[in-house]
Scaffold this active site. Structure first.
Site, PDB file in Angstrom:
ATOM      1  N   ASP A  10      40.600  44.029  33.423  1.00 19.24           N
ATOM      2  CA  ASP A  10      39.492  44.126  34.370  1.00 19.24           C
ATOM      3  C   ASP A  10      38.239  43.602  33.678  1.00 19.24           C
ATOM      4  O   ASP A  10      37.855  44.114  32.620  1.00 19.24           O
ATOM      5  CB  ASP A  10      39.259  45.589  34.788  1.00 19.24           C
ATOM      6  CG  ASP A  10      40.352  46.095  35.716  1.00 19.24           C
ATOM      7  OD1 ASP A  10      41.132  45.258  36.214  1.00 19.24           O
ATOM      8  OD2 ASP A  10      40.430  47.316  35.955  1.00 19.24           O
ATOM      9  N   ASP A 129      47.227  45.415  48.194  1.00 20.82           N
ATOM     10  CA  ASP A 129      47.075  46.819  47.825  1.00 20.82           C
ATOM     11  C   ASP A 129      47.654  47.659  48.950  1.00 20.82           C
ATOM     12  O   ASP A 129      47.183  47.581  50.090  1.00 20.82           O
ATOM     13  CB  ASP A 129      45.584  47.164  47.635  1.00 20.82           C
ATOM     14  CG  ASP A 129      45.000  46.507  46.381  1.00 20.82           C
ATOM     15  OD1 ASP A 129      45.788  46.033  45.536  1.00 20.82           O
ATOM     16  OD2 ASP A 129      43.764  46.475  46.250  1.00 20.82           O
TER      17      ASP A 129
END
Lengths: 252, 198
Positions: A10, A129
């Site tokens: 990330d 997702d």
């Protein structure tokens, strides 16, 4: 084909950060140094997920991608903030091999086709997702914060029909929980689409990674936190996979 | 050594240039195929789709083919390898026709073939100088040369065995991405470039 172990970083304003659900972010290190270290340990691919909020941070991200492409010689995927076909072009030109597209594809599925036509399906990764709701899984967008009415399995099929060359499938229920991948979800998507499926969300151990491949039928597995925290290593996960007779690229 | 990478305007060329640039060669990206002829090695990179790239090469097709046949070393990677052949199922337009044969879709249930696959039966000297057991692929199509003798290594996806490497004269093609196959791949690519230019 060998089963891939993909490491996700990330990235926020040029640094790798870590936090549960984007809260309590802490600095983990330099993206290029970390990517190079994971390559040396035997990672098969790297994903940079841009979690910056600002437009200025985009320039920083592209600079990071450029530096990474000069130092890391395994495939690099960039996700986060890719909204237009020009965004895709920018990311690829900076040195990424693939882009992963999530919210923007739900908003405008044509983006997947446009990317595939111009750059080829092999560089278009549809990132999904999914969150369980009774007997099915629902697609969520905006980093897992906005619910849609879309069925995740149906959406996976549509992404492929529109040109996505891979599906990066994240279970929101399992993400960060380290309780193992959502194997039923992974298997359902893997059986529904004719492209490689990358399982993500829930890795807590090397055994979980093995299960995602053996029971979830994933073609590749994405891990992040357990490596950054030193819970396990690329080498240990690959050893577990070899033990389960999953073919992997040997770690030098 | 002066190396030109032909830029057909689609995708990542940056890491390929970096993988080739070992300090001893000068690497440039060239959007004009005619200008690329003025170099020691020409590299056809592996990004984009066949039809699009064939259109970009079309005005310079004959000149490129004649130059390569006449001795200009050429290294084709993935799509770049496919462009060395006559034509492709993937899209309209002509390849360079340097190596006789066609490009067809892989016979497999799961496509694209994306990931690391072993290199089988390598017979080219480059593999002895820079060993490469496994390489990164991102392809849905594969080359089917008319003469099997040009194949210097193979790979298998599902039930389809396809050429991983071909060599004919000073034209070399690899279906995998050496520039994405970690350190061993970069070393192998360096070997191909140096071998092509000497």
């Amino acid at each position: 084909m060998l089963t891939r172990l993909i490491v996700c970083l990330d990235v926020r304003e040029g640094r790798v950060v870590k936090g549960v659900r984007f809260e309590g972010l802490r600095d983990v290190g330099d993206p290029v140094e970390l990517a190079a270290r994971y390559e040396a340990e035997g990672a098969d691919e790297i994903v940079f997920l841009d979690i910056s909020a600002s437009a200025e941070a985009r320039t920083t991200l592209l600079e990071t991608v450029r530096r990474a492409a000069e130092a890391v010689f395994i495939p690099l995927t960039v996700g986060g903030g890719v909204r237009t076909v020009d965004d895709i072009a920018c990311v690829l030109r900076s040195g990424a091999d693939k882009v992963s597209i999530n919210t923007a594809a739900v908003a405008r599925p044509e983006l997947l086709s446009e990317g595939a036509e111009r750059f080829g399906s092999q560089c278009v990764v549809a990132s999904i997702d999914a969150k369980r709701e009774q007997a099915a899984w629902r697609v969520w967008t905006h980093g897992g914060s906005v619910r849609t009415e879309i069925d995740a399995i149906e959406w996976a099929r549509e992404c492929v029909a529109r040109g996505a060359g891979e599906i990066l499938l994240t279970s929101i229920d399992r993400d960060g929980a380290r309780s193992g991948f959502d194997l039923a979800l992974t298997r359902a998507v893997s059986d529904a689409v004719p492209v490689p499926v990358i399982a993500s969300g829930g890795a807590g151990s090397a055994a979980h990674v093995r299960d995602a491949v053996v029971d979830g039928r994933a073609d590749a597995v994405l891990v992040a936190g357990i490596l950054h925290d030193g819970v396990t290593t690329v080498r240990a996960i690959k050893a577990e996979m070899v033990h389960a007779r999953i073919p992997v690229r040997a770690v030098a | 050594m002066r190396v030109s990478i032909l830029d057909y305007g689609a995708g990542n060329m940056h890491s390929l240039a970096k993988a080739i640039d070992d300090g001893s060669s000068s690497v440039r990206l060239e959007t004009d195929p005619m200008a690329a002829l003025d170099s020691d090695v020409i590299v056809l990179p592996g990004v984009g789709a066949f039809g699009h790239a064939a259109r970009r090469l079309a005005p310079a097709r004959t000149a490129l083919r004649d130059a390569i046949r006449g001795g200009l070393p050429c290294v084709g990677i993935c799509l770049g390898m496919q462009l060395l052949f006559d034509e492709s199922e993937e899209g309209a337009g002509k390849g360079l026709g340097v190596i006789e044969g066609r490009v067809t879709r892989l016979r497999a249930n799961r496509l694209p073939h994306i990931g690391w696959t072993t290199i089988d039966d390598p017979s080219d000297a480059a593999f002895r100088r820079a060993p490469l057991d496994v390489a990164y692929y991102a392809n849905s199509f594969a080359c089917r040369p008319s003469r099997p003798g040009v194949v210097r290594a193979w790979s298998v996806h599902e039930d389809d065995r396809f050429p991983a490497m071909v060599r004919e004269g000073n034209a070399v093609g690899v279906q995998f991405h050496p520039e994405k196959s970690s350190r061993a791949g970069v070393a192998f690519l360096g070997e191909l470039i140096r071998g092509a230019g000497t």
